[in-house]
Design an enzyme around this catalytic site. Structure first.
Site, PDB file in Angstrom:
ATOM      1  N   LYS A  95     -16.015 -12.972 -23.966  1.00 17.30           N
ATOM      2  CA  LYS A  95     -16.004 -12.159 -22.733  1.00 17.30           C
ATOM      3  C   LYS A  95     -14.914 -11.093 -22.758  1.00 17.30           C
ATOM      4  O   LYS A  95     -14.966 -10.144 -21.978  1.00 17.30           O
ATOM      5  CB  LYS A  95     -15.894 -13.037 -21.487  1.00 17.30           C
ATOM      6  CG  LYS A  95     -14.543 -13.639 -21.213  1.00 17.30           C
ATOM      7  CD  LYS A  95     -14.534 -14.332 -19.854  1.00 17.30           C
ATOM      8  CE  LYS A  95     -13.174 -14.943 -19.562  1.00 17.30           C
ATOM      9  NZ  LYS A  95     -13.121 -15.572 -18.238  1.00 17.30           N
ATOM     10  N   ASP A  96     -13.917 -11.212 -23.663  1.00 18.20           N
ATOM     11  CA  ASP A  96     -12.872 -10.194 -23.780  1.00 18.20           C
ATOM     12  C   ASP A  96     -13.302  -8.994 -24.617  1.00 18.20           C
ATOM     13  O   ASP A  96     -12.629  -7.960 -24.609  1.00 18.20           O
ATOM     14  CB  ASP A  96     -11.602 -10.789 -24.420  1.00 18.20           C
ATOM     15  CG  ASP A  96     -10.895 -11.790 -23.521  1.00 18.20           C
ATOM     16  OD1 ASP A  96     -11.123 -11.742 -22.291  1.00 18.20           O
ATOM     17  OD2 ASP A  96     -10.136 -12.621 -24.047  1.00 18.20           O
ATOM     18  N   ARG A 146     -15.420 -10.073 -10.105  1.00 24.90           N
ATOM     19  CA  ARG A 146     -16.729 -10.758 -10.086  1.00 24.90           C
ATOM     20  C   ARG A 146     -16.656 -12.049  -9.280  1.00 24.90           C
ATOM     21  O   ARG A 146     -17.504 -12.312  -8.419  1.00 24.90           O
ATOM     22  CB  ARG A 146     -17.163 -11.048 -11.535  1.00 24.90           C
ATOM     23  CG  ARG A 146     -18.352 -11.996 -11.665  1.00 24.90           C
ATOM     24  CD  ARG A 146     -18.529 -12.436 -13.112  1.00 24.90           C
ATOM     25  NE  ARG A 146     -17.369 -13.131 -13.639  1.00 24.90           N
ATOM     26  CZ  ARG A 146     -17.083 -14.411 -13.422  1.00 24.90           C
ATOM     27  NH1 ARG A 146     -17.884 -15.158 -12.680  1.00 24.90           N
ATOM     28  NH2 ARG A 146     -16.009 -14.966 -13.945  1.00 24.90           N
ATOM     29  N   ARG A 147     -15.634 -12.860  -9.555  1.00 24.81           N
ATOM     30  CA  ARG A 147     -15.496 -14.123  -8.816  1.00 24.81           C
ATOM     31  C   ARG A 147     -15.233 -13.854  -7.337  1.00 24.81           C
ATOM     32  O   ARG A 147     -15.867 -14.444  -6.470  1.00 24.81           O
ATOM     33  CB  ARG A 147     -14.346 -14.949  -9.404  1.00 24.81           C
ATOM     34  CG  ARG A 147     -14.642 -15.518 -10.787  1.00 24.81           C
ATOM     35  CD  ARG A 147     -13.390 -16.115 -11.435  1.00 24.81           C
ATOM     36  NE  ARG A 147     -13.687 -16.642 -12.766  1.00 24.81           N
ATOM     37  CZ  ARG A 147     -12.808 -16.701 -13.762  1.00 24.81           C
ATOM     38  NH1 ARG A 147     -11.571 -16.272 -13.576  1.00 24.81           N
ATOM     39  NH2 ARG A 147     -13.150 -17.183 -14.934  1.00 24.81           N
ATOM     40  N   ARG A 164      -2.298 -13.564 -12.167  1.00 24.38           N
ATOM     41  CA  ARG A 164      -2.373 -13.194 -13.575  1.00 24.38           C
ATOM     42  C   ARG A 164      -1.586 -14.178 -14.425  1.00 24.38           C
ATOM     43  O   ARG A 164      -0.841 -15.006 -13.928  1.00 24.38           O
ATOM     44  CB  ARG A 164      -1.803 -11.779 -13.778  1.00 24.38           C
ATOM     45  CG  ARG A 164      -2.682 -10.627 -13.309  1.00 24.38           C
ATOM     46  CD  ARG A 164      -3.917 -10.398 -14.178  1.00 24.38           C
ATOM     47  NE  ARG A 164      -3.623 -10.525 -15.594  1.00 24.38           N
ATOM     48  CZ  ARG A 164      -3.061  -9.590 -16.348  1.00 24.38           C
ATOM     49  NH1 ARG A 164      -2.710  -8.437 -15.812  1.00 24.38           N
ATOM     50  NH2 ARG A 164      -2.846  -9.786 -17.626  1.00 24.38           N
ATOM     51  N   ARG A 170      -0.841 -19.688 -14.825  1.00 22.44           N
ATOM     52  CA  ARG A 170      -1.553 -19.711 -13.546  1.00 22.44           C
ATOM     53  C   ARG A 170      -1.520 -21.106 -12.919  1.00 22.44           C
ATOM     54  O   ARG A 170      -1.357 -21.245 -11.704  1.00 22.44           O
ATOM     55  CB  ARG A 170      -2.996 -19.222 -13.738  1.00 22.44           C
ATOM     56  CG  ARG A 170      -3.088 -17.698 -13.770  1.00 22.44           C
ATOM     57  CD  ARG A 170      -4.494 -17.198 -13.928  1.00 22.44           C
ATOM     58  NE  ARG A 170      -4.896 -17.171 -15.314  1.00 22.44           N
ATOM     59  CZ  ARG A 170      -6.114 -16.841 -15.731  1.00 22.44           C
ATOM     60  NH1 ARG A 170      -7.051 -16.529 -14.847  1.00 22.44           N
ATOM     61  NH2 ARG A 170      -6.417 -16.816 -17.008  1.00 22.44           N
ATOM     62  N   CYS A 258     -14.581  -4.749 -16.647  1.00 17.35           N
ATOM     63  CA  CYS A 258     -13.826  -5.646 -15.767  1.00 17.35           C
ATOM     64  C   CYS A 258     -13.421  -4.961 -14.463  1.00 17.35           C
ATOM     65  O   CYS A 258     -12.860  -5.578 -13.573  1.00 17.35           O
ATOM     66  CB  CYS A 258     -12.608  -6.228 -16.479  1.00 17.35           C
ATOM     67  SG  CYS A 258     -11.378  -5.010 -16.931  1.00 17.35           S
TER      68      CYS A 258
END
Length: 358
Positions: A95-96, A146-147, A164, A170, A258
């Site tokens: 996904k990166d 998105r979330r 972040r 986190r 993103c």
């Protein structure tokens, strides 16, 4: 072909050294070590050297990812090392990786996907609760537009704020302060770290669809290094490859990244690939969502030669049916075009402008 690195075992026996580039975070190392172990199992005669690097995304921790505006936040430094022949391959979270890779690079392997879904990790004082039962105005940490877009619509009583840092950072921010009632993280990362016990619950697609490529690992190589390509190609998981080609084609056609809320859900069932894709406004109030399917039966038996031209959205998968890959790519493009015809571009343009203005 790059100059080959070799090492001697002290008895005069020379082994080839394969150098793997990775980010320095604990999760990145765990993911890279798993690929290195697979390489050693398959090719016991090689030696593997792992080279850790810090990327732009690792260094800028006081700005939301969506605000940095860099398409290759977690990949550029690793690709520079690949270009300079300092490493032979790089392990990424798929996904990166942008849907268009720099010239001369390709994704030589997409490994079997871990759960692509998102997970809720509650603050210890809220254990036993769900997003539904958290108190009004509870703050949920996520660095993903998105979330946030999906969950704001689904759970309007909650507030969402950026958080972040790597997984360790986190979780520490969640546990040691009272700033967040919960944070949303990729289930795959928590599982690879061995932290399943921190997962309060998994968010299904009805609550939160996932990011393109989420849960899958990718091995990036120089496209001209046919021997390295051949070496890593055995790691390709056919279903994961086809799902991720469809997802990446969808995102590329939408021109998403993103900085806009785009989400997907894919499934392979009875030789059919199903792709659900959606776009959202920043607050989730405006959205478009559609599902399409295509056949991924072995539509041809011929295997193409390994060649840069056979890339599909950056993926070279020479041992998987080319026809099935073409169908998967077309599915992503067709679904994106359907959403664009219904107004997706307008939703994403406004989302991008609002995000830039924040």
């Amino acid at each position: 072909m790059s100059e080959e690195a070799t090492s001697s075992d002290g008895n005069g026996k020379v082994s080839r050294v394969i150098r793997i580039g990775t980010r320095k975070s604990q999760l990145a190392r765990i993911q890279t070590d798993s690929v290195a172990a697979k390489l050693k199992d398959l090719y016991p005669e090689i030696n593997v050297e792992i080279i850790g690097m810090s990327t732009t995304g690792d260094k800028i921790l006081d700005t939301a990812l969506s605000k940095i505006g860099e398409k290759s936040l977690f990949t550029k430094e690793l690709e520079n090392a690949l270009e300079r022949n300092e490493v032979d391959l790089v392990v990424h979270s798929l996904k990166d990786l942008p849907t268009t890779l720099p010239p001369g690079f390709t994704i030589g392997a997409v490994l079997k996907r871990e759960s692509p879904h998102d997970a809720v990790v509650l603050h210890p004082k809220h254990v036993g609760k769900t997003l539904d039962t958290l108190p009004e105005n509870s703050v949920i940490g996520t660095s993903s537009l998105r979330r946030a877009a999906q969950l704001k619509k689904r759970f309007p009583h909650l507030d969402f704020k950026d958080i972040r840092g790597n997984l360790n950072t986190r979780l520490k921010k969640l546990d040691e302060k009272d700033d967040f009632a919960a944070i949303i993280l990729a289930a795959a990362g928590l599982r690879r770290m061995g932290w399943d016990n921190r997962i309060s619950h998994i968010l299904g697609p009805e609550d939160c669809m996932y990011a393109v490529g989420q849960g899958a690992l990718a091995v990036e190589v120089r496209a001209r290094d046919t021997d390295i390509l051949e070496m890593v190609s055995v790691f390709h998981d056919p279903d994961t490859v086809l799902r991720c080609i469809a997802e990446r084609a969808f995102l590329r056609q939408l021109e998403g990244g993103c900085s806009v809320p785009v989400a997907v859900n894919t499934e392979v069932k009875d030789a059919q690939l199903y792709l659900t894709g959606a776009v959202y406004s920043l607050d989730g109030s405006d959205s478009l969502k559609e599902t399409m399917q295509t056949s991924i039966a072995d539509v041809d038996k011929t295997l193409e030669e390994v060649d840069e031209r056979v890339q599909r959205v950056g993926v070279t998968a020479c041992k998987i049916s080319g026809g099935a890959q073409d169908n998967a790519e077309k599915l992503g493009i067709d679904l994106a075009n359907l959403l664009l015809s219904k107004g997706a571009k307008e939703i994403l343009t406004v989302a991008r402008q609002l995000n830039d203005a924040r």
